[in-house]
Scaffold this motif. Structure first.
Motif, PDB file in Angstrom:
ATOM      1  N   UNK A  16      -2.031  20.405  -3.898  1.00  0.00           N
ATOM      2  CA  UNK A  16      -1.442  20.392  -2.268  1.00  0.00           C
ATOM      3  C   UNK A  16      -2.277  19.686  -1.400  1.00  0.00           C
ATOM      4  N   UNK A  17      -3.684  20.104  -1.247  1.00  0.00           N
ATOM      5  CA  UNK A  17      -4.480  19.494  -0.254  1.00  0.00           C
ATOM      6  C   UNK A  17      -4.725  17.790  -0.558  1.00  0.00           C
ATOM      7  N   UNK A  18      -4.727  17.433  -1.738  1.00  0.00           N
ATOM      8  CA  UNK A  18      -4.809  15.895  -1.860  1.00  0.00           C
ATOM      9  C   UNK A  18      -3.269  15.361  -1.543  1.00  0.00           C
ATOM     10  N   UNK A  19      -2.290  15.818  -1.699  1.00  0.00           N
ATOM     11  CA  UNK A  19      -1.148  15.342  -1.425  1.00  0.00           C
ATOM     12  C   UNK A  19      -1.120  15.339   0.249  1.00  0.00           C
ATOM     13  N   UNK A  20      -1.490  16.534   0.982  1.00  0.00           N
ATOM     14  CA  UNK A  20      -1.601  16.407   2.215  1.00  0.00           C
ATOM     15  C   UNK A  20      -2.713  15.255   2.803  1.00  0.00           C
ATOM     16  N   UNK A  78       0.740  -1.242  -0.023  1.00  0.00           N
ATOM     17  CA  UNK A  78      -0.070  -0.239  -0.012  1.00  0.00           C
ATOM     18  C   UNK A  78       0.852   1.181  -0.153  1.00  0.00           C
ATOM     19  N   UNK A  79       2.021   1.297   0.932  1.00  0.00           N
ATOM     20  CA  UNK A  79       2.863   2.529   0.887  1.00  0.00           C
ATOM     21  C   UNK A  79       3.691   2.592  -0.531  1.00  0.00           C
ATOM     22  N   UNK A  80       3.761   1.442  -1.323  1.00  0.00           N
ATOM     23  CA  UNK A  80       4.394   1.694  -2.633  1.00  0.00           C
ATOM     24  C   UNK A  80       3.637   2.348  -3.479  1.00  0.00           C
ATOM     25  N   UNK A  81       2.412   1.926  -3.476  1.00  0.00           N
ATOM     26  CA  UNK A  81       1.225   2.561  -4.410  1.00  0.00           C
ATOM     27  C   UNK A  81       0.965   4.067  -4.093  1.00  0.00           C
ATOM     28  N   UNK A  82       0.883   4.415  -2.820  1.00  0.00           N
ATOM     29  CA  UNK A  82       0.541   5.650  -2.270  1.00  0.00           C
ATOM     30  C   UNK A  82       1.680   6.636  -2.504  1.00  0.00           C
ATOM     31  N   UNK A  83       2.853   6.188  -2.193  1.00  0.00           N
ATOM     32  CA  UNK A  83       4.068   6.895  -2.658  1.00  0.00           C
ATOM     33  C   UNK A  83       4.159   7.104  -3.854  1.00  0.00           C
ATOM     34  N   UNK A  84       3.976   6.249  -4.852  1.00  0.00           N
ATOM     35  CA  UNK A  84       4.096   6.486  -6.399  1.00  0.00           C
ATOM     36  C   UNK A  84       3.038   7.378  -6.856  1.00  0.00           C
ATOM     37  N   UNK A 131      -1.366  12.307   5.343  1.00  0.00           N
ATOM     38  CA  UNK A 131      -1.844  11.945   6.648  1.00  0.00           C
ATOM     39  C   UNK A 131      -2.610  10.578   6.860  1.00  0.00           C
ATOM     40  N   UNK A 132      -3.236  10.292   5.557  1.00  0.00           N
ATOM     41  CA  UNK A 132      -3.850   8.985   5.567  1.00  0.00           C
ATOM     42  C   UNK A 132      -2.923   7.944   5.667  1.00  0.00           C
ATOM     43  N   UNK A 133      -1.821   7.992   5.019  1.00  0.00           N
ATOM     44  CA  UNK A 133      -0.710   6.955   5.090  1.00  0.00           C
ATOM     45  C   UNK A 133      -0.229   7.061   6.522  1.00  0.00           C
ATOM     46  N   UNK A 134      -0.070   7.969   6.935  1.00  0.00           N
ATOM     47  CA  UNK A 134       0.590   8.061   8.511  1.00  0.00           C
ATOM     48  C   UNK A 134      -0.426   7.527   9.354  1.00  0.00           C
ATOM     49  N   UNK A 135      -1.695   7.435   9.271  1.00  0.00           N
ATOM     50  CA  UNK A 135      -2.706   7.014  10.058  1.00  0.00           C
ATOM     51  C   UNK A 135      -3.030   5.607   9.960  1.00  0.00           C
ATOM     52  N   UNK A 136      -2.532   5.065   8.520  1.00  0.00           N
ATOM     53  CA  UNK A 136      -3.181   3.812   8.198  1.00  0.00           C
ATOM     54  C   UNK A 136      -3.002   2.742   9.178  1.00  0.00           C
ATOM     55  N   UNK A 137      -1.850   2.351   9.718  1.00  0.00           N
ATOM     56  CA  UNK A 137      -1.883   1.254  10.773  1.00  0.00           C
ATOM     57  C   UNK A 137      -2.710   1.589  11.887  1.00  0.00           C
TER      58      UNK A 137
END
Lengths: 374, 158
Positions: free
Chosen positions: B36-40, B5-11, B44-50
């Motif tokens: 910019x908002x979409x990236x933000x 999931x991180x690979x995909x979101x990072x891409x 944040x979703x990525x940081x909260x995922x786990x």
């Protein structure tokens, strides 16, 4: 029909019909340019529209800035249009009327044209003159104006007296003599101004809530049960805070009071409590400043001196609760519903702003617990 | 799992930041702001995922606690008895996702509050409010902390 101002009661009914509309698509920039040119062709033949550009910012209206050239004399204007739904539910007619009412009395953008029934533009629209100035210091990189804006020294001491003088002018304005046909004065009984206000926002919450937050229900019930009398009906701006005025960064002069769309006739304490809300203020070195202008006690004392109006602490408390409730409804009900329905051009911003919802739930619970303990 | 999931979101982030954003003209204010908002949002979703499943389970636990506190308060007439029974039924229902169950409990709590208020059961309603408010505040504090990375909450960042 909701027991509120007649025009607002109609708005509440009309918006139900819009709920089932398909996703809103942002207006095409070139189509807007053509519509603006044809608008002026019919009203100011020979005037040419150019440099039409979409504006960023804001969370409720689509806005385009453009130049109108009349005989070689260019002037800049802004076209404001309503998407299907947004973070607020307001009337362009009321905004147009109040801007014209204060023109010459306060620094406000001059409202020049209105297409309230979307006869020409694809949605209700208004055209206003551009005013020079900024809503925040250019060194402030925050993208949502007014939330966490820090004016800093010496700017805040230059802006504050103007901010309070203008608020005093709004509250002491002779609205009864002004041309405000879309406004209805709530004069039946002393509770009607605030009762109308509560019923309007309650109906919005009922229509748009995406979650049944228990603290919000308790707040709604408390607000209905404790409506204060309003002895003196004032113009209430409805969104008076840092972020909603323009100032000249060179000398700190306020050049325009903006965002009048939530304006109504009612109790002035609503504006005072709004301007000193935590979310619009700054916390620096342990000091909270409402709108980053002054600590609340200083803010209110200077307002009383500027306006001659006495601040009733019980009413201020009522409207502090009201404003936290209203703020939640704006961001977590209207904004979220608009985003879920794909009825706005800024869904991604609306879902970002909705994250402030828990801040208002926390504040409401704290304030209601104070009430419970008394 | 490959790609993760991180690979995909990072891409996705990299595409938005290094390809889409530079391709937008400076005049495209709204589009640039929304990128910019979409990236933000994604960051944040990525940081909260786990932590998201635990956060949602915690929300359900808190709403369940609130419901139990309310059910422990006796009082009211027949309409209230019906609303209490509906709340008890929601609380006992263990089917579905945590977030959906939490919302179902909220709806039943809301119905009980409306019934108590409309029926003029002032003392009963006051006791319900006294039970709900501290729990609601504690829940809101957790949600404020959860959304603190959005950067709007000056008290949380003070």
């Amino acid at each position: 029909m909701t027991d509120t101002e007649p025009l607002l009661a109609s708005l509440l009914e009309e918006r139900k019909a819009r709920r089932g509309l398909p996703p809103y698509l942002p207006q095409d920039d070139r189509a807007v340019a053509a519509l603006l040119q044809s608008w002026y062709d019919a009203r100011e033949p020979g005037a040419t529209v150019h440099d039409v550009a979409r504006m960023g910012g804001g969370a409720s209206r689509e806005q385009f800035i453009f130049t109108l050239d009349r005989d070689g004399a260019p002037a800049r204007y802004i076209l404001r249009m309503d998407p299907t739904e947004g973070i607020t539910e307001t009337s362009r007619a009321r905004e147009y009327e109040i801007l014209r009412a204060f023109d010459g009395t306060l620094p406000v953008p001059k409202a020049v044209w209105l297409d309230i029934d979307a006869d020409h533009f694809p949605c209700p629209a208004m055209i206003v003159e551009v005013v020079a100035g900024v809503t925040k210091p250019t060194s402030d990189q925050l993208s949502v104006t007014g939330l966490g804006t820090v004016l800093g020294d010496p700017l805040r001491d230059i802006v504050r007296p103007q901010f309070l003088d203008h608020l005093a002018t709004i509250h002491n304005f002779d609205w009864a003599s002004a041309d405000l046909p879309s406004f209805t004065a709530p004069t039946d009984d002393p509770k009607q101004p605030t009762r109308w206000l509560i019923q309007f926002w309650k109906e919005l919450l009922e229509q748009d809530a995406v979650t049944k937050e228990p603290v919000l229900r308790l707040a709604t019930q408390w607000l209905e049960d404790n409506v204060p009398d309003c002895e003196n009906i004032s113009v209430v701006h409805g969104d008076y805070r840092t972020g909603n005025y323009l100032f000249d960064e060179r000398d700190g002069r306020i050049t325009a009071i903006l965002d009048w769309e939530m304006c109504y006739l009612g109790d002035l304490h609503a504006d005072l409590a709004w301007a000193i809300q935590p979310v619009f203020g700054s916390h620096i070195d342990g000091v909270f400043r409402g709108s980053d202008l002054a600590p609340p006690a200083q803010f209110l004392a200077e307002y009383e001196a500027a306006s001659g109006n006495r601040v009733d602490r019980a009413k201020l408390h009522y409207f502090t609760i009201f404003n936290a409730w209203k703020s939640y409804i704006l961001v977590a009900a209207l904004g979220m519903r608009a985003a879920r329905q794909a009825h706005n051009h800024q869904d991604v911003l609306l879902t970002f702003l909705a994250a402030t919802g828990p801040l208002f739930v926390d504040e409401l619970a704290r304030l209601l617990m104070m009430e419970e303990s008394q | 799992m490959n790609p993760s999931v991180d690979d995909r979101l990072n891409s996705v982030l990299r595409a938005l930041q290094s390809v889409v954003l530079p391709a937008l003209p400076e005049s495209a204010n709204l589009a640039r702001e929304q990128i910019m908002l979409a990236m933000g949002h994604i960051q944040i979703i990525q940081a909260q995922r786990d932590a998201t499943p635990a956060h949602e389970a915690g929300e359900l636990a808190d709403m369940s606690d609130m419901a139990r506190e309310m059910l422990a308060i006796a009082g009211g007439g027949e309409p209230i008895a019906a609303a209490r029974a509906a709340l008890a039924a929601r609380l006992a229902d263990e089917d579905g996702l945590s977030r959906d169950r939490a919302e179902a409990i909220r709806e039943a709590i809301d119905a009980l509050l409306r019934t108590a208020h409309a029926g003029g059961e002032r003392d009963y309603h006051r006791r319900l409010a006294a039970a709900i408010l501290p729990l609601g505040r504690a829940r809101a504090a957790k949600d404020r902390a959860w959304f603190a990375p959005m950067g709007f909450d000056s008290e949380m960042s003070a």
